[in-house]
Design an enzyme around this catalytic site. Structure first.
Site, short mmCIF file in Angstrom:
data_model
loop_
_atom_site.label_atom_id
_atom_site.label_comp_id
_atom_site.label_asym_id
_atom_site.label_seq_id
_atom_site.Cartn_x
_atom_site.Cartn_y
_atom_site.Cartn_z
CG HIS A 432 -2.32 0.73 0.71
ND1 HIS A 432 -2.78 0.84 0.05
CD2 HIS A 432 -3.05 0.11 1.04
CE1 HIS A 432 -4.07 1.64 -0.16
NE2 HIS A 432 -4.79 1.00 0.80
CG ASP A 436 -4.66 5.10 -4.70
OD1 ASP A 436 -4.98 4.02 -5.46
OD2 ASP A 436 -4.80 6.14 -5.02
#
Length: 461
Positions: A432, A436
């Site tokens: 992450h 995104d």
């Protein structure tokens, strides 16, 4: 004049600090030439043959099969002849497979020491006594036979082995199996291997351990116990070699990478039909893994954020230009991830051939360190184990991994009607920090679109 040179375990690269002796390729008394492989060792990356940079007579070996040695520890000593014209002993100076003088290795010759008293005789892995070495050493590189060999460490007399032991080492699937047997006192020569041609597998050793434990419980079970039985310890397997390397990498991935997973079901019916049509046209058969890899490289071209790594010291995301595609392969030695170099430049035929080559090398345990490192993205086809889905652990220091479940017939709405279609679950685990959910979802959706409609790939060919 004869001199003895010591050959130490070399630095095998990739930060490796130790290796386990799997199999000696020479014995004391053998004549070796420059760059001849003398021992097969297993590192945390692969099994490799180590060539000796000296030519001469092997006078001693250090370490039995199954012994773990650190880099720089002595491997063997070699008695060599007169120094070269420059005053230095000839030798390639190279120690890795594939590097050397290129001269073809001479046929191995066995130098038989002269008879000696039993008390002075060395073992099969020890050095001959000084008088025997003096009589046995032949001329090396044209030098006359030495009148006296250098002193070597005396070893105890070899114990008498049964007839089967004289025929050579017991065939075992891996050094880990040999170590498991050794640490638990299992005599491999008493086992009947269930593998090909009597090869002893890990399951054979574990069966023997269970049988021994059952016999022990039967022999020691009290008729009326008055206290709770003591806890027995289970079978212990050291986290060494490939298994240890996998444990370290997965633990590091979990500690350092904030990962997330998304998944989607896809109708793979058209992909399976396209593959069948390709293979019906003749030529090399195209594997399903190769088609999925081709889809991955096309998706990474559209979403390059997932072909990257994170440099925490510099606090930078490093986007990589080339796609070096790793794929998970389960072997008797544990899970390994061979790497297909420059996968983005390969077509389906080239990918099929490279997957087949690396898979065979993985099963044989002959992958080199360079074939197991440097991946930028991993494809994990866990569907071969009969499971539908999974949440893969990212192969550190990569940024993502695509998981593929089994392809099975399922009810599916196709063109507005309920039909039985070939359905697969795709999952993407991603770092992450590099992107995104929108980027990850876009990547996975494109992969699913290509699986459902392979013609989508034509836009990138």
């Amino acid at each position: 004049m004869t001199q003895v040179l010591e050959f130490k375990l070399p630095d095998l690269g990739e930060g490796l600090t130790e290796a386990e002796i799997v199999r000696w390729l020479v014995e004391v008394g053998d004549v070796v030439v420059v760059d001849q492989p003398v021992v097969e060792v297993e590192t945390a990356k692969a099994m490799v043959e180590v060539p000796c940079p000296y030519g001469g007579v092997v006078t001693a070996r250090f370490g039995e099969e199954g012994t773990e040695l650190p880099v720089g520890a002595p491997l063997l000593t070699v008695a060599v002849g007169e120094p070269a014209a420059g005053g230095e002993t000839e030798g390639s100076g190279n120690v890795l497979v594939g590097y050397g003088t290129g001269a073809p290795p001479a046929r191995r010759r066995r130098v038989r020491p002269a008879p000696m008293a039993p008390s002075a005789r060395g073992t099969a892995t020890g050095a001959p006594s000084a008088p025997a070495a003096a009589e046995a050493a032949p001329a090396v590189d044209g030098a006359p036979r030495a009148a006296a060999a250098p002193a070597v460490r005396a070893r105890p007399a070899a114990r008498t082995l049964p007839a089967a032991a004289a025929e050579g080492p017991v065939p075992v699937i891996s050094p880990l199996v040999r170590r498991l047997a050794r640490e638990n006192g299992v005599d491999l020569r008493q086992l009947s291997g269930s593998g090909p041609e009597g090869l002893i597998l890990r399951a054979d050793v574990e069966d023997a351990l269970r049988a021994d434990a059952a016999r022990d419980r039967t022999a020691t079970a009290p008729s009326a116990p008055t206290t709770a039985p003591a806890r027995t310890s289970g079978t212990r397997t050291p986290l060494k070699g490939v298994r240890g390397a996998v444990a370290d990498k997965l633990s590091r991935s979990r500690r350092e990478i904030p990962d997330a997973t998304c998944w989607v079901d896809a109708d793979a019916t058209e992909l399976m039909r396209a593959r069948a049509a390709m293979n019906a046209a003749g030529g090399q058969k195209i594997s399903l893994l190769a088609l999925l890899a081709r889809i991955c490289t096309a998706a990474l071209a559209r979403h390059p954020e997932l072909n990257s790594t994170v440099d925490m010291e510099a606090r930078e995301i490093v986007r990589l230009d080339a796609v070096h595609l790793g794929f998970a392969a389960q072997t008797e030695r544990g899970l390994v991830v061979p790497v297909v170099r420059d996968a983005h430049t390969r077509d389906a035929e080239s990918l099929t051939a490279e997957f087949a080559r690396l898979t065979e090398a993985a099963r044989a345990g002959t992958l080199t360190p360079s074939e197991l490192t440097g991946g930028t993205f991993t494809l994990n086809n866990y569907g071969v184990f009969g499971v539908d889905g999974s949440t893969p652990i990212i192969n550190h220091p990569e940024a993502a991994m695509l998981g593929v479940g089994r392809i099975v017939p399922k009810p599916w709405v196709h063109e507005g009607e309920l039909a039985v279609r070939q359905v697969v679950q795709l999952s993407l685990t991603f770092d992450h920090r590099v992107c995104d959910g929108g980027t990850a979802g876009g990547f996975l959706r494109y992969v699913a679109d290509c699986v459902e409609q392979p013609a989508v790939l034509l836009r990138t060919l």
